[in-house]
Scaffold this motif. Sequence first.
Motif, PDB file in Angstrom:
ATOM      1  N   TYR A   8      -3.831   2.806  -4.063  1.00  0.00           N
ATOM      2  CA  TYR A   8      -5.065   3.837  -4.911  1.00  0.00           C
ATOM      3  C   TYR A   8      -4.307   3.423  -6.210  1.00  0.00           C
ATOM      4  O   TYR A   8      -6.278   3.908  -6.208  1.00  0.00           O
ATOM      5  N   LYS A  10      -7.839   2.191  -6.959  1.00  0.00           N
ATOM      6  CA  LYS A  10      -9.285   2.958  -6.905  1.00  0.00           C
ATOM      7  C   LYS A  10      -9.309   3.391  -8.122  1.00  0.00           C
ATOM      8  O   LYS A  10      -9.198   4.682  -7.305  1.00  0.00           O
ATOM      9  N   ASN A  11     -10.305   2.782  -9.178  1.00  0.00           N
ATOM     10  CA  ASN A  11     -10.396   4.501 -10.201  1.00  0.00           C
ATOM     11  C   ASN A  11     -11.394   4.006 -10.480  1.00  0.00           C
ATOM     12  O   ASN A  11     -11.843   4.600 -11.799  1.00  0.00           O
ATOM     13  N   SER A  48      -3.294   2.424   1.931  1.00  0.00           N
ATOM     14  CA  SER A  48      -4.120   1.979  -0.079  1.00  0.00           C
ATOM     15  C   SER A  48      -3.571   2.103  -0.808  1.00  0.00           C
ATOM     16  O   SER A  48      -2.425   2.829  -1.431  1.00  0.00           O
ATOM     17  N   ASP A  83     -15.565   5.004  -5.954  1.00  0.00           N
ATOM     18  CA  ASP A  83     -13.874   4.796  -5.140  1.00  0.00           C
ATOM     19  C   ASP A  83     -13.500   6.603  -4.565  1.00  0.00           C
ATOM     20  O   ASP A  83     -13.043   6.580  -3.864  1.00  0.00           O
ATOM     21  N   ARG A  89     -12.054   9.587  -1.182  1.00  0.00           N
ATOM     22  CA  ARG A  89     -10.931  11.413  -1.378  1.00  0.00           C
ATOM     23  C   ARG A  89     -12.623  12.084  -0.271  1.00  0.00           C
ATOM     24  O   ARG A  89     -11.589  13.132   0.540  1.00  0.00           O
ATOM     25  N   GLU A 116       0.879  -1.210   0.195  1.00  0.00           N
ATOM     26  CA  GLU A 116      -0.132  -0.118  -0.258  1.00  0.00           C
ATOM     27  C   GLU A 116       0.664   1.624   0.257  1.00  0.00           C
ATOM     28  O   GLU A 116       2.007   1.074   0.273  1.00  0.00           O
TER      29      GLU A 116
END
Length: 306
Positions: free
Chosen positions: A286, A289-290, A284, A294, A298, A40
Amino acid sequence: MKNFIYSFLLISLIACAPSSSQEVSTEKPKDFNGYWYAGEAEISSYRLEQARYGEIHAGESVLVFVTEPFSKDKQVKLDDWRDQSSDNVSVMKLNMTKKFLTGIYPYSMMMSTFTPVSANIYPDPFKVTTSSQEWCGHTWMQMNLQDEEYRIRGFSYFESEGDLDVLVPNAILEDELWTRIRMNPENLPVGKVDLFPSTFYLRLRHRPHEVRKADAKLVALTSSEYADDAHKMYEITYDDRSLSIYFESTFPHTILGWEESYMSGFGNPEMLTTKAKRINTIKSAYWGKNNNKDREIRKELGLSTQ
């Protein structure tokens, strides 16, 4: 064709994934591997008050720290993290972004630093890249370590800056200080130092790409507006600029905020101070996470969702 598609998918999946190698020096805490090699990235959001054009402008900043496999020869992220050659060096990467409005038009800035985790073997950052976009145009700069020098290439829409390709002596990079804090703040340089300025600062102040003489100090604090418990401040001063970075005394030395002061320029001689204060920090993966859903993450970071 099938092999090409497979290779493309593999590269896409690992495009931002962290390193799995664990090159950790004995100077680092025992939980270093568990925190930085867990698959992560660490993402911290900040409420930004950015000095520009003689005023303070509200905005947001994000610091993304992650370890990655890096080619020390090509100075790029390796596509295959399983590469066992000596070319594969684990780096601590920082992606630092700033977004703020100046009147009608926005600024979007990003700086990336690639600092080897094994500082006892590779004491200097391999690479720094910085870009800035606003409605007048955009600029790009890249620094690459070459033996005892850094090669700097830059491209700008300003005539006076134009296309740049110069060599500067190896020195402490202001942009590497953030990763040094995260890995081992006790090894930060103090006293009189040779320092290459922040690439954000050079962009916003249109200053020459030269090494400066700076004063640096590491101070233990008990309280400030950046934290309620014990923490530390690292401060550098040179020319008309000072930078103070506030961070947790204990591992993982999370950066709580910073302040930077310099003359705002453009006919305004006033000294203004940019401030950033942490909103939240998460771990994360990240890069996976798109999707639209997701965006909720934010909100956890207190960042805009549009």
